[in-house]
Design an enzyme around this catalytic site. Sequence first.
Site, PDB file in Angstrom:
ATOM      1  N   SER A 233      33.507  -7.929  23.157  1.00 26.49           N
ATOM      2  CA  SER A 233      32.116  -8.106  23.590  1.00 26.49           C
ATOM      3  C   SER A 233      31.250  -6.908  23.222  1.00 26.49           C
ATOM      4  O   SER A 233      31.656  -5.760  23.359  1.00 26.49           O
ATOM      5  CB  SER A 233      32.077  -8.301  25.107  1.00 26.49           C
ATOM      6  OG  SER A 233      30.741  -8.457  25.547  1.00 26.49           O
TER       7      SER A 233
ATOM      8  N   LYS B  32      28.213 -10.917  23.460  1.00 26.44           N
ATOM      9  CA  LYS B  32      27.604  -9.793  24.172  1.00 26.44           C
ATOM     10  C   LYS B  32      27.444 -10.163  25.640  1.00 26.44           C
ATOM     11  O   LYS B  32      27.028 -11.273  25.973  1.00 26.44           O
ATOM     12  CB  LYS B  32      26.222  -9.494  23.567  1.00 26.44           C
ATOM     13  CG  LYS B  32      25.416  -8.419  24.303  1.00 26.44           C
ATOM     14  CD  LYS B  32      25.985  -7.038  24.082  1.00 26.44           C
ATOM     15  CE  LYS B  32      25.331  -5.977  24.971  1.00 26.44           C
ATOM     16  NZ  LYS B  32      25.994  -4.661  24.828  1.00 26.44           N
TER      17      LYS B  32
ATOM     18  N   ALA C 252      25.585   3.797  24.428  1.00 28.16           N
ATOM     19  CA  ALA C 252      24.881   3.620  25.699  1.00 28.16           C
ATOM     20  C   ALA C 252      23.825   2.543  25.491  1.00 28.16           C
ATOM     21  O   ALA C 252      22.634   2.769  25.689  1.00 28.16           O
ATOM     22  CB  ALA C 252      24.250   4.934  26.146  1.00 28.16           C
ATOM     23  N   ILE C 253      24.299   1.366  25.065  1.00 22.40           N
ATOM     24  CA  ILE C 253      23.376   0.263  24.831  1.00 22.40           C
ATOM     25  C   ILE C 253      22.698  -0.124  26.147  1.00 22.40           C
ATOM     26  O   ILE C 253      21.494  -0.382  26.180  1.00 22.40           O
ATOM     27  CB  ILE C 253      24.110  -0.976  24.248  1.00 22.40           C
ATOM     28  CG1 ILE C 253      25.014  -0.583  23.068  1.00 22.40           C
ATOM     29  CG2 ILE C 253      23.133  -2.073  23.882  1.00 22.40           C
ATOM     30  CD1 ILE C 253      24.335  -0.003  21.882  1.00 22.40           C
TER      31      ILE C 253
ATOM     32  N   CYS D 203      31.096  -1.881  32.504  1.00 22.54           N
ATOM     33  CA  CYS D 203      30.204  -1.204  31.552  1.00 22.54           C
ATOM     34  C   CYS D 203      29.741   0.107  32.168  1.00 22.54           C
ATOM     35  O   CYS D 203      29.143   0.105  33.250  1.00 22.54           O
ATOM     36  CB  CYS D 203      28.990  -2.079  31.236  1.00 22.54           C
ATOM     37  SG  CYS D 203      27.796  -1.225  30.177  1.00 22.54           S
TER      38      CYS D 203
ATOM     39  N   GLY E 247      40.653  -1.362  23.057  1.00 25.06           N
ATOM     40  CA  GLY E 247      40.466   0.086  23.014  1.00 25.06           C
ATOM     41  C   GLY E 247      41.023   0.666  21.736  1.00 25.06           C
ATOM     42  O   GLY E 247      42.204   0.954  21.645  1.00 25.06           O
TER      43      GLY E 247
END
Lengths: 312, 312, 250, 250
Positions: free
Chosen positions: A21, A45, A70-71, A130, A243
């Site tokens: 995502s 997303k 850092a969207i 998040c 990851g």
Amino acid sequence: MPDITTRIGDLTMRSPVMLASGTVGYGPEYEGIIDFAVAGAIVTKTITVEPRVGNAPPRLVETPGGLLNAIGLENVGLTAFLAEKLPEAARLPVPVVASVAGTEPAQFEQLAAAVGERDEVAAIELNISCPNVERPRNPVWSDAVAVAEIVSVARAATGKTLLLKLSPNTSDILSVAEAAERAGADALTVANTLPGMRIDVERRRPALGNTTGGLSGRALMPVNLALVWKVAGHVSIPVVGSGGIGDTGDALEFLAAGATAVQVGTALFAEPAVPSQIAEGLRNYMGKNDVASMDELVGMAREEKRVCAETA
Amino acid sequence: MPDITTRIGDLTMRSPVMLASGTVGYGPEYEGIIDFAVAGAIVTKTITVEPRVGNAPPRLVETPGGLLNAIGLENVGLTAFLAEKLPEAARLPVPVVASVAGTEPAQFEQLAAAVGERDEVAAIELNISCPNVERPRNPVWSDAVAVAEIVSVARAATGKTLLLKLSPNTSDILSVAEAAERAGADALTVANTLPGMRIDVERRRPALGNTTGGLSGRALMPVNLALVWKVAGHVSIPVVGSGGIGDTGDALEFLAAGATAVQVGTALFAEPAVPSQIAEGLRNYMGKNDVASMDELVGMAREEKRVCAETA
Amino acid sequence: MSPTSFLFTFESGPDLPTPRPGQFVNVAVADDLTLRRPFSVAGIPAPGRFDLLVEMRGKGTRALAEKPVGSAVDVMGPLGNEFTLPDAGGVSLLVAGGIGGAGLRLLAQELRRGYHRIHALVGARSSEGLLNHVFPAPTGDGEVLLEVATDDGSTGFHGMVTALAEGVLDEPDAPSRVYCCGPPAMIAAIADITAKRNVPCEALLEEMMACGVGACRGCVVATRSGYKSVCSDGPVFDTRELVLEELVRA
Amino acid sequence: MSPTSFLFTFESGPDLPTPRPGQFVNVAVADDLTLRRPFSVAGIPAPGRFDLLVEMRGKGTRALAEKPVGSAVDVMGPLGNEFTLPDAGGVSLLVAGGIGGAGLRLLAQELRRGYHRIHALVGARSSEGLLNHVFPAPTGDGEVLLEVATDDGSTGFHGMVTALAEGVLDEPDAPSRVYCCGPPAMIAAIADITAKRNVPCEALLEEMMACGVGACRGCVVATRSGYKSVCSDGPVFDTRELVLEELVRA
Ligand SMILES: Cc1cc2nc3c(=O)[nH]c(=O)nc-3n(C[C@H](O)[C@H](O)[C@H](O)COP(=O)(O)OP(=O)(O)OC[C@H]3O[C@@H](n4cnc5c(N)ncnc54)[C@H](O)[C@@H]3O)c2cc1C
Ligand SMILES: Cc1cc2nc3c(=O)[nH]c(=O)nc-3n(C[C@H](O)[C@H](O)[C@H](O)COP(=O)(O)OP(=O)(O)OC[C@H]3O[C@@H](n4cnc5c(N)ncnc54)[C@H](O)[C@@H]3O)c2cc1C
Ligand SMILES: Cc1cc2nc3c(=O)[nH]c(=O)nc-3n(C[C@H](O)[C@H](O)[C@H](O)COP(=O)(O)O)c2cc1C
Ligand SMILES: Cc1cc2nc3c(=O)[nH]c(=O)nc-3n(C[C@H](O)[C@H](O)[C@H](O)COP(=O)(O)O)c2cc1C
Ligand code: FES
Ligand code: FES
């Protein structure tokens, strides 16, 4: 040719390689670049009830072996997702997993119900991890009770397969994982990004507009792999590794640790062919090493499994 | 030439560049290779009351941008440390900070008292954050009450400057930091390694004899930098940065984030000249950018400091 | 091209669509870097080839500069939108600060191919950084004008290239449109100068990029209609759309 | 040297002490790797020079192989202890498995310099991996003997080099000491074979290393007197000191 079909609840995937995502948008942005047909699923997303504009730039900074982002969950919101983005994503030759995040349990319930109703959605990933938004963030993601509540209400709201995406930034991931399993999660995605930062020394301030961001990419790989190992040894629902997975070797490590599937994110930026390369690489590995099935591959580095194999 | 003398409690250092515990042994191993005279201090390998043989090999495995180690606090024990290792370390032209770890508060008390008595010891670092031993480990390192007890008893046992080395593997580092400050720590080292693992796919088992290890090196840098930023904004005792510092730029980021000093560990393995390079690099930076003192440098990326500078 | 910048020519083969002025490519410069690096296409010396003009800034650009001639390099693109070419006559003013010349070079070539009059202003800190020689050479007939400015006065006008631009725009027969590329502060100043005089202006912006295709929302700039991504909504923006304070602050 | 191994010669300059057989150097092979990579000194072709014989195994050895001839490489060393050279006559048996030949090459040269008789047994999976040609050539007079074994029988003895060793040690006029280097299983077998026959034996061991100087305790092997570090207590160990089960298990 070895069969790498992978199942998680009702989600049947051609390969265990999912697209993580936030790294592939809603899908069409990467059309013609990523070969969606070889991927197990695309996780869109993360969407929220209302649209979000996201954080002030700069939103990206590279780190050694990794990336901080850092969207801030910039997304079109539930309504536009259902009306525009989801139908577009559904045109792609790959199952769609819809990622959702609420600021409180009621929103998770609303989101799960709304996306769960749609045929285009093969499964739902609840994102509680998040690091770039105010809520839900730590202490929620390390609080078994809070997490269980989120999972319970989402579970009650939909019959679709539910994944819960955990945070690596917790000192006690097992109690969170356990609580999520008991509350009805079908699978656990282990794990999201780790909070991190860089400083722009020249300008004497944090490099990111949001001060901190989430660490992804290969730098993160050993940390999340250790968590997959831990969690997969503790719960009986499937674990999905995420990851820093960048090649077949990385994917094999996660699968060998007990992950049923893996998600590729940051590695796509440098090489959109990574999912094809891994799917192909897994088949080759299985062929060469007489691994007959995904069942045999998953967890092959675990004591339980090794003992079985040796006494078989 | 800019003065980079750095003080932490009673520990006065020629430069803010310390050598991290466990990466330089007791010192003499690196004689003639590291230029000790430019370093601020050497933190000796963590010692325990009894000698420890450490973990089964393999103890090391590389990761992208980083290193996992699972030494398991192999050390000569308190008696041999005091009798042999400490006098040897004291011959080096650098202050000695003795790192100690107990399995319970009473051992920390005993260790602090015993090493604190010795003139050769300039300061003591309490290590509660080694991921490779059974105790003290998580949940101790994320438990403010348990940590406060360790610091209190050590504080009562010695008048020497006391550093406490925190773990990055906690969801709530601030309450631990705060508790340590209140219990009498003179400074906080932020932070130790993060649990991680790799799998040897060929041999189908964890790459490390101990299954998991601690992640160090540049991969870790953004994570520990974010923690330094957080902790330095929260406590009023000095913070010492540790984690992936490999060059002047990295050191500047930690200092700009609010660290009073930094520790270099893993980077020494590839380049033993890193401490000299950083000490020199900091002086150059200060000269070129009209930074008059370490006081001005430390925290220069923080809002508080920037506002002061602009209104001054 | 200058002590710290290099011109690379790539054979792209027939698969790559011909890049348009303003478009960029996203280049995998080194295995150990997480992200590709975006560079404007700075010229098309022949069909199936393109130029990049790269300033050494950090690890990635250094790795690119160190590649032996003839290396195979993995390139994604061309990406992004393009400059709006003039549909009428008049002079186009090109304002380039530092390596910003790279972003305007293909535009200048394309404008000349269409016999448009151009006036290029090229600025740099000092003479070594000047990239005036990457632009079409000035002609005696006024079809191509070129002026340079250096902050230290070592060559040309002593001062900012924005001051030159202001002068040019106040002359009679002033340019009818402006294109610019350079540091954020320069772009903000040009945006301001052109807005006051009501001259249309487009800027090519730079931001850190991850995906390069609009998927990750990592490369945004603040516009009057919200954050837009430099890679897919840009890199060329009408300067009136930009929120200038945020551009300079970020 | 073989399809996957390379011989490098380094100019060390006068600062580096002359390496002794068994010693190694710790080499900074690539900027993006956290650790140096240790390699045995595999020859001293001239004063101030030394050879490394390197097998491509992973990122670091590949990076080393790709360095252009003439590159400056940062080397720490020589490090570690050394083989015990014989003080009396008799034959020295050298047993090398795979790239293990690298660890014994300087020893073989040194033994020959002292006119010691040597008998080298060189094993590999198959003929391409054989490193017999890095050892002194066999002489007609029996001063230098050399035999090869391959697991697949493609060259020489069909089987393990350890079986060859066993045969040699059971002959009349058997070697009076053994030196070995190779995979852990081979070393354990040789240790066992020599122990049973009461022949002194030294092995050169390999372990992942960080500091290379005994400081980090990362490179340990289990010995009868506890964990010892390969970098500073070794890399050469008397095989009677090793805990063989642990050697093979790790
Ligand atoms: C659309 C676009 C077109 C560009 N065209 C050119 C060009 O034609 N020629 C050229 O030399 N450069 C161009 N750039 C800038 C170029 O991408 C950066 O200089 C390059 O990515 C730096 O990489 P590095 O690894 O050398 O620097 P790093 O080590 O990553 O960073 C060094 C410094 O450069 C800054 N930086 C890094 N990446 C970018 C970026 N993507 N944009 C802006 N600043 C960045 C960093 O903040 C840092 O201060 C363009 C950027 C964009 C977005
Ligand atoms: C004292 C000593 C002497 C050595 N001499 C030689 C020599 O003369 N020639 C030679 O080719 N090799 C020698 N080695 C082994 C050599 O150090 C490794 O092959 C090398 O470090 C692998 O690096 P890499 O980056 O290519 O592999 P990586 O990508 O790091 O790893 C690839 C594989 O090699 C293994 N490996 C990595 N490092 C070591 C290590 N230090 N020791 C053993 N296995 C390792 C890993 O477990 C992995 O399976 C020696 C090792 C030691 C300790
Ligand atoms: C730019 C970017 C945006 C991301 N956005 C999201 C998101 O919206 N929701 C989410 O669950 N994870 C998000 N992630 C996390 C990734 O899905 C993934 O879990 C994480 O990056 C670690 O995997 P990787 O190293 O393969 O990228 C994002 C990561 C990146 C790099
Ligand atoms: C091989 C090794 C051994 C270590 N041993 C110790 C130790 O005994 N005590 C301790 O407090 N930290 C120990 N550490 C942690 C380091 O002191 C340091 O905090 C950590 O590695 C992060 O910094 P770095 O990336 O600069 O190495 C060790 C680290 C390594 C790599
Ligand atoms: S770089 Fe991903 S949206 Fe622009
Ligand atoms: S490598 Fe550090 S003790 Fe051997």
